[in-house]
Design a protein around this motif. Structure first.
Motif, short mmCIF file in Angstrom:
data_model
loop_
_atom_site.label_atom_id
_atom_site.label_comp_id
_atom_site.label_asym_id
_atom_site.label_seq_id
_atom_site.Cartn_x
_atom_site.Cartn_y
_atom_site.Cartn_z
N ARG A 1 31.69 -15.20 132.70
CA ARG A 1 31.24 -16.24 133.64
C ARG A 1 29.78 -16.50 133.37
O ARG A 1 29.03 -15.59 133.04
N ASP A 2 29.36 -17.74 133.53
CA ASP A 2 27.94 -18.07 133.37
C ASP A 2 27.49 -19.04 134.46
O ASP A 2 26.49 -19.72 134.32
N ASP A 3 28.25 -19.07 135.56
CA ASP A 3 27.92 -19.98 136.65
C ASP A 3 26.97 -19.32 137.64
O ASP A 3 26.61 -18.15 137.51
N THR A 4 26.55 -20.07 138.62
CA THR A 4 25.64 -19.60 139.65
C THR A 4 26.38 -19.53 140.97
O THR A 4 27.13 -20.44 141.31
N GLU A 5 26.15 -18.44 141.70
CA GLU A 5 26.74 -18.27 143.02
C GLU A 5 25.63 -18.12 144.04
O GLU A 5 24.53 -17.67 143.73
N THR B 1 22.78 -16.05 138.88
CA THR B 1 23.51 -16.61 137.75
C THR B 1 24.12 -15.47 136.93
O THR B 1 23.43 -14.50 136.61
N HIS B 2 25.40 -15.61 136.62
CA HIS B 2 26.12 -14.59 135.85
C HIS B 2 25.68 -14.56 134.40
O HIS B 2 25.37 -15.60 133.81
N LEU B 3 25.70 -13.38 133.81
CA LEU B 3 25.59 -13.20 132.37
C LEU B 3 27.01 -13.20 131.81
O LEU B 3 27.91 -12.60 132.43
N THR C 1 19.87 -14.01 136.58
CA THR C 1 18.80 -14.31 137.53
C THR C 1 19.28 -13.98 138.93
O THR C 1 20.46 -14.16 139.25
N GLU C 2 18.37 -13.51 139.76
CA GLU C 2 18.67 -13.18 141.15
C GLU C 2 17.46 -13.64 141.97
O GLU C 2 16.48 -12.91 142.11
N ILE C 3 17.54 -14.85 142.52
CA ILE C 3 16.38 -15.48 143.11
C ILE C 3 16.58 -15.72 144.61
O ILE C 3 17.62 -16.23 145.03
#
Length: 117
Positions: free
Chosen positions: A45-49, A98-100, A107-109
Motif C-alpha cells: 500500500r502507498d496511500d494515505t490514511e 502514508t504507507h510504505l 510519514t506520520e504528521i
C-alpha cells in the motif's frame, strides 16, 4: 472609513485561512495506538490514511512529538507547529500517515492536536 473596514475584513479572512486549523474531523478514523501501529504493517500500500488517536503528550523536540497511550506504548509523530502541552496531558491527535510499500509508515504528521475534554 468604509475602505478601512473592507481591508480589515479581507485581512481577517486571509489570516484565518492561513493560520486556522480547519480540518474535517469526520474524515479521521478513531483508532487505538496499538491498532494504528498494526495498520502501518500492511504491505503493498502507498496511500494515505487519517486517524484520530487519544494519547498522552510526552515531549516535543523540534518537529518530533512523542506520545504514549494508556498501555504505555510510545509513538512519535511530526508536527510543523510547536505544541504547547504539558507532559502527561491527555490529547486528541488528528494525524495523516502514508504507507510504505514494504510495510510501515513513511510519514506520520499531526494535522491537529487538541486538549482532551
Amino acid at each position: 472609513m468604509k475602505r478601512l473596514a473592507v481591508l480589515i475584513v479581507i485581512f481577517g479572512i486571509a489570516f484565518n485561512a492561513v493560520y486556522a486549523q480547519n480540518i474535517n474531523k469526520t474524515q479521521y478514523k478513531e483508532i487505538s495506538l496499538a491498532d494504528y501501529k498494526a495498520a502501518g504493517d500492511v504491505k503493498e500500500r502507498d496511500d494515505t490514511e487519517r486517524f484520530k488517536l487519544n494519547v498522552k503528550f510526552l515531549l516535543q523536540a523540534a518537529n518530533s512529538v512523542a506520545v504514549q497511550d494508556t498501555e504505555d506504548k510510545l509513538q512519535r509523530f511530526e508536527s510543523e507547529k510547536t505544541l504547547g502541552f504539558e507532559r502527561g496531558q491527555e490529547l486528541v491527535l488528528y494525524v495523516h500517515s502514508t504507507h510504505l510499500p514494504d510495510g510501515g509508515w513513511e510519514t506520520e504528521i499531526i494535522d491537529l492536536a487538541e486538549k482532551k475534554e
